[in-house]
Design a protein around this motif. Structure first.
Motif, PDB file in Angstrom:
ATOM      1  N   MET B 245       0.369  -1.450   0.185  1.00  0.00           N
ATOM      2  CA  MET B 245       0.522   0.192  -0.352  1.00  0.00           C
ATOM      3  C   MET B 245       0.968   0.829   0.348  1.00  0.00           C
ATOM      4  SD  MET B 245      -3.233  -0.340   1.909  1.00  0.00           S
ATOM      5  CE  MET B 245      -2.676  -0.845   3.634  1.00  0.00           C
ATOM      6  N   ALA B 246       1.802   1.499   0.997  1.00  0.00           N
ATOM      7  CA  ALA B 246       2.804   2.509   0.535  1.00  0.00           C
ATOM      8  C   ALA B 246       3.534   3.048  -0.257  1.00  0.00           C
ATOM      9  CB  ALA B 246       3.899   1.885   2.318  1.00  0.00           C
ATOM     10  N   PHE B 247       3.784   1.673  -1.693  1.00  0.00           N
ATOM     11  CA  PHE B 247       4.472   1.864  -2.704  1.00  0.00           C
ATOM     12  C   PHE B 247       3.387   2.375  -3.469  1.00  0.00           C
ATOM     13  CE2 PHE B 247       8.022  -1.338  -1.575  1.00  0.00           C
ATOM     14  CZ  PHE B 247       9.316  -0.221  -1.845  1.00  0.00           C
ATOM     15  N   GLU B 248       2.576   1.711  -3.292  1.00  0.00           N
ATOM     16  CA  GLU B 248       1.024   2.517  -4.152  1.00  0.00           C
ATOM     17  C   GLU B 248       0.816   4.210  -4.015  1.00  0.00           C
ATOM     18  OE1 GLU B 248      -2.496  -0.358  -5.403  1.00  0.00           O
ATOM     19  OE2 GLU B 248      -2.826   0.955  -4.870  1.00  0.00           O
ATOM     20  N   ASN B 249       0.777   3.867  -2.291  1.00  0.00           N
ATOM     21  CA  ASN B 249       0.772   5.838  -2.539  1.00  0.00           C
ATOM     22  C   ASN B 249       1.024   6.164  -3.076  1.00  0.00           C
ATOM     23  OD1 ASN B 249      -1.768   5.202  -1.370  1.00  0.00           O
ATOM     24  ND2 ASN B 249      -0.508   5.171   1.159  1.00  0.00           N
ATOM     25  N   ILE B 250       2.917   5.985  -2.910  1.00  0.00           N
ATOM     26  CA  ILE B 250       4.050   7.011  -3.679  1.00  0.00           C
ATOM     27  C   ILE B 250       3.867   7.410  -4.955  1.00  0.00           C
ATOM     28  CG2 ILE B 250       6.701   6.714  -3.751  1.00  0.00           C
ATOM     29  CD1 ILE B 250       6.940   5.059  -1.812  1.00  0.00           C
ATOM     30  N   ALA B 251       3.496   6.077  -5.211  1.00  0.00           N
ATOM     31  CA  ALA B 251       3.035   6.073  -6.924  1.00  0.00           C
ATOM     32  C   ALA B 251       1.722   6.988  -7.242  1.00  0.00           C
ATOM     33  CB  ALA B 251       2.964   4.699  -7.828  1.00  0.00           C
ATOM     34  N   ARG B 252       1.317   6.875  -7.011  1.00  0.00           N
ATOM     35  CA  ARG B 252       0.284   8.167  -6.673  1.00  0.00           C
ATOM     36  C   ARG B 252       0.712   9.484  -6.473  1.00  0.00           C
ATOM     37  NH1 ARG B 252      -4.543   5.605  -3.386  1.00  0.00           N
ATOM     38  NH2 ARG B 252      -5.718   7.121  -3.605  1.00  0.00           N
ATOM     39  N   ARG B 253       1.252   9.731  -5.260  1.00  0.00           N
ATOM     40  CA  ARG B 253       1.388  10.887  -4.959  1.00  0.00           C
ATOM     41  C   ARG B 253       2.773  11.318  -6.287  1.00  0.00           C
ATOM     42  NH1 ARG B 253       3.416   8.707   0.513  1.00  0.00           N
ATOM     43  NH2 ARG B 253       1.316   8.928   1.704  1.00  0.00           N
ATOM     44  N   LEU B 254       3.437  10.667  -6.583  1.00  0.00           N
ATOM     45  CA  LEU B 254       4.492  11.024  -7.885  1.00  0.00           C
ATOM     46  C   LEU B 254       3.241  11.479  -8.996  1.00  0.00           C
ATOM     47  CD1 LEU B 254       6.977   7.970  -8.173  1.00  0.00           C
ATOM     48  CD2 LEU B 254       7.365  10.511  -7.966  1.00  0.00           C
ATOM     49  N   GLU B 255       2.528  10.916  -9.067  1.00  0.00           N
ATOM     50  CA  GLU B 255       1.481  11.455 -10.216  1.00  0.00           C
ATOM     51  C   GLU B 255       0.529  12.433  -9.617  1.00  0.00           C
ATOM     52  OE1 GLU B 255      -0.781   8.874 -13.110  1.00  0.00           O
ATOM     53  OE2 GLU B 255       1.582  10.219 -13.211  1.00  0.00           O
ATOM     54  N   GLY B 256       0.878  13.243  -8.304  1.00  0.00           N
ATOM     55  CA  GLY B 256       0.592  14.803  -8.674  1.00  0.00           C
ATOM     56  C   GLY B 256      -0.686  14.058  -6.885  1.00  0.00           C
ATOM     57  N   GLU B 257      -1.204  13.373  -6.988  1.00  0.00           N
ATOM     58  CA  GLU B 257      -2.395  12.903  -6.287  1.00  0.00           C
ATOM     59  C   GLU B 257      -2.224  13.133  -4.502  1.00  0.00           C
ATOM     60  OE1 GLU B 257      -5.046   9.262  -6.725  1.00  0.00           O
ATOM     61  OE2 GLU B 257      -3.933   9.198  -8.204  1.00  0.00           O
ATOM     62  N   ARG B 258      -3.167  13.812  -4.218  1.00  0.00           N
ATOM     63  CA  ARG B 258      -2.364  14.122  -2.336  1.00  0.00           C
ATOM     64  C   ARG B 258      -2.979  12.712  -2.250  1.00  0.00           C
ATOM     65  NH1 ARG B 258      -1.504  19.556  -0.280  1.00  0.00           N
ATOM     66  NH2 ARG B 258      -1.460  18.931   1.996  1.00  0.00           N
ATOM     67  N   VAL B 259      -2.109  11.922  -1.430  1.00  0.00           N
ATOM     68  CA  VAL B 259      -2.914  11.042  -0.497  1.00  0.00           C
ATOM     69  C   VAL B 259      -2.033  11.153   0.930  1.00  0.00           C
ATOM     70  CG1 VAL B 259      -2.557   8.270  -0.792  1.00  0.00           C
ATOM     71  CG2 VAL B 259      -2.307   9.471  -2.509  1.00  0.00           C
ATOM     72  N   ASP B 260      -3.050  10.911   1.520  1.00  0.00           N
ATOM     73  CA  ASP B 260      -3.012  11.011   3.505  1.00  0.00           C
ATOM     74  C   ASP B 260      -1.726   9.822   3.537  1.00  0.00           C
ATOM     75  OD1 ASP B 260      -4.006  13.193   4.266  1.00  0.00           O
ATOM     76  OD2 ASP B 260      -5.677  12.195   4.160  1.00  0.00           O
ATOM     77  N   PHE B 261      -0.569   9.658   4.431  1.00  0.00           N
ATOM     78  CA  PHE B 261       0.545   9.096   4.662  1.00  0.00           C
ATOM     79  C   PHE B 261      -0.278   7.964   6.068  1.00  0.00           C
ATOM     80  CE2 PHE B 261       3.312  11.883   3.704  1.00  0.00           C
ATOM     81  CZ  PHE B 261       4.062  11.929   3.430  1.00  0.00           C
ATOM     82  N   ILE B 262       0.223   6.648   5.415  1.00  0.00           N
ATOM     83  CA  ILE B 262      -0.540   5.614   6.458  1.00  0.00           C
ATOM     84  C   ILE B 262      -0.250   5.519   7.727  1.00  0.00           C
ATOM     85  CG2 ILE B 262      -0.845   3.521   6.593  1.00  0.00           C
ATOM     86  CD1 ILE B 262       0.060   2.714   3.474  1.00  0.00           C
ATOM     87  N   ASP B 263      -1.225   5.441   8.208  1.00  0.00           N
ATOM     88  CA  ASP B 263      -0.357   5.473  10.385  1.00  0.00           C
ATOM     89  C   ASP B 263      -0.045   4.293  10.469  1.00  0.00           C
ATOM     90  OD1 ASP B 263      -0.411   5.401  12.394  1.00  0.00           O
ATOM     91  OD2 ASP B 263      -2.032   7.139  13.348  1.00  0.00           O
ATOM     92  N   LEU B 264       0.907   4.359  10.303  1.00  0.00           N
ATOM     93  CA  LEU B 264       2.293   2.901  10.994  1.00  0.00           C
ATOM     94  C   LEU B 264       1.911   2.229  12.048  1.00  0.00           C
ATOM     95  CD1 LEU B 264       5.423   3.488   8.262  1.00  0.00           C
ATOM     96  CD2 LEU B 264       2.824   2.434   7.736  1.00  0.00           C
ATOM     97  N   ASN B 265       1.388   3.568  12.892  1.00  0.00           N
ATOM     98  CA  ASN B 265       1.025   2.993  14.206  1.00  0.00           C
ATOM     99  C   ASN B 265       0.012   2.721  14.652  1.00  0.00           C
ATOM    100  OD1 ASN B 265       3.505   3.807  15.084  1.00  0.00           O
ATOM    101  ND2 ASN B 265       2.576   6.276  15.713  1.00  0.00           N
ATOM    102  N   VAL B 266      -0.609   2.291  14.217  1.00  0.00           N
ATOM    103  CA  VAL B 266      -2.308   1.415  13.838  1.00  0.00           C
ATOM    104  C   VAL B 266      -2.409  -0.459  13.455  1.00  0.00           C
ATOM    105  CG1 VAL B 266      -4.745   1.837  13.311  1.00  0.00           C
ATOM    106  CG2 VAL B 266      -3.815   3.768  13.530  1.00  0.00           C
ATOM    107  N   ALA B 267      -1.823   0.377  11.994  1.00  0.00           N
ATOM    108  CA  ALA B 267      -1.533  -1.079  11.789  1.00  0.00           C
ATOM    109  C   ALA B 267      -0.327  -1.949  12.278  1.00  0.00           C
ATOM    110  CB  ALA B 267      -0.451  -0.579  10.411  1.00  0.00           C
ATOM    111  N   GLN B 268       0.230  -1.389  13.671  1.00  0.00           N
ATOM    112  CA  GLN B 268       0.679  -2.637  14.280  1.00  0.00           C
ATOM    113  C   GLN B 268       0.474  -2.802  15.625  1.00  0.00           C
ATOM    114  OE1 GLN B 268       4.250  -2.563  16.564  1.00  0.00           O
ATOM    115  NE2 GLN B 268       3.160  -0.949  17.124  1.00  0.00           N
TER     116      GLN B 268
END
Lengths: 90, 284
Positions: B245-268
């Motif tokens: 997911m993190a990589f996909e988000n980076i790709a979307r940010r490269l495309e100029g989209e505004r994507v919120d960062f994943i809260d990694l603390n919640v994930a674990q």
């Protein structure tokens, strides 16, 4: 002729035949200067890629259940592999 | 979470021409190749024509991670030598035909190519593709110079370790000296648990040292190893892992989209850590 294994990522290029006395897991290119009569032989054939003269072949996706010494050669349909025992009978 | 990635920067570049981005780090083993493979695949899935260039002559790995090893016939070296056409050397991905790989030669070392030749090669590629991602070798020698020769932008990958951050800092300096101004940071292999326990540098710590804009944080994930071994980039998985997911988000940010960062603390988060936090916050 290679005594030993040819691991993935390695390659052998020869103008003539290639004989691997071991496992062939890398790339082998026989007849690199254009000789289509060249063959590639290995005790255990599981190559990344086989090339003979100007032809290229990839190994099948699934591995055979058992390994036999095999020979790769050019046919009108491309590069084919035969068991060494069967090949000599032809 | 930390300073946000500015989408404005990219909207300017978008739609005009192809973008040549070098993925670099200085230190080895921090995830350049993994990042390149996953970002390339993610961008291709977003509908872009993507070319991945392995600039790691002599120690190529990108073909392995993409599962294209057995389809490599010609390499960049043969193209440069004029022994084959560029299209012949490009390996089209079997799962995603928007993606093509230009493999590096395995039997030569990095001195086999000059920055000028690399520049020419990548310029030829950029005429046909929306994105050209260059996977840079570790180090700052000729291989690095080759990889950055034609780049307009850079993604600097680092892990939250002092050695990696130190090298990344040095690389940022070198990139700036080469007039590559669009530099973004990927922090890879972050372990939120260790950061919370103060055993690992946090995203903020790394950013403070490098002071370049952040474009993504990728958590440490066992599935990265599995995907590497199988030759299937994480972003291809049916059920995306957090790293994917993190990589996909980076790709979307490269495309100029505004994507919120994943809260990694919640994930674990698990039951125990939640319980612990509950106790900590309860008034005594």
């Amino acid at each position: 002729m290679v005594l030993g294994d040819l691991n993935p990522g390695s390659s052998v290029v020869a103008d003539g035949d290639i004989l691997v006395w071991g496992r062939l897991r890398g790339v082998a290119h026989a007849g690199a200067s254009g000789n289509t009569q060249c063959r590639i032989m290995a005790l255990q054939m599981q190559p990344t890629q086989l090339r003979i003269a100007d032809q290229v072949a990839r190994a099948p996706e699934s591995l055979p259940a058992q390994f036999h010494p095999e020979i790769a050669y050019i046919t009108p349909e491309g590069i084919r592999i035969a068991r060494a025992v069967d090949f000599s009978k032809k | 979470m930390v300073s946000c990635y500015p989408p404005v920067v990219y909207s300017r570049v978008l739609g005009l021409m192809s973008r040549v981005i070098v993925v670099t780090s200085g230190k080895g083993g921090v995830g350049k190749t993994t990042s390149t493979a996953n970002l390339g695949m993610a961008l291709a899935r977003l509908g872009r024509q993507v070319a991945l260039v392995d600039a790691d002559f002599g120690l190529r790995n990108l073909d392995l991670l993409l599962g294209l090893e057995n389809r490599v016939v010609y390499t960049a070296l043969e193209v440069i030598a004029g022994e084959c056409r560029l299209e012949q050397a490009l390996v089209k991905d079997k799962r995603q035909n928007q993606l093509a790989l230009l493999p590096a030669a395995q039997n030569r070392n990095k001195d086999a190519v000059t920055p000028e030749q690399m520049k020419k090669l990548i310029q030829d590629l950029s005429e046909k593709f929306d994105y050209v991602l260059v996977d840079c070798p570790a180090g700052i020698e000729l291989g690095f110079q080759n990889a950055i020769a034609a780049a307009q932008e850079a993604l600097v990958v680092t892990t939250p370790e002092i050695a990696a951050v130190r090298d990344a800092d040095r690389v940022v300096g070198l990139l700036e000296a080469e007039r590559i101004k669009q530099i973004h940071l990927i922090i890879n292999r972050l372990r939120p648990g260790m950061v919370q326990a103060n055993d690992m540098m946090s995203v903020q710590d790394v950013q403070e040292i490098l002071s370049i804009p952040l474009i993504g944080v990728v958590p440490d994930d066992e599935r990265v190893i599995v995907s590497t071994n199988r030759g299937e980039p994480l972003v291809l998985a049916e059920k995306l892992s957090i790293a994917g997911m993190a990589f996909e988000n980076i790709a979307r940010r490269l495309e100029g989209e505004r994507v919120d960062f994943i809260d990694l603390n919640v994930a674990q988060d698990n039951f125990l850590s939640r319980l612990r936090r509950l106790f900590r916050s309860s008034p005594r």
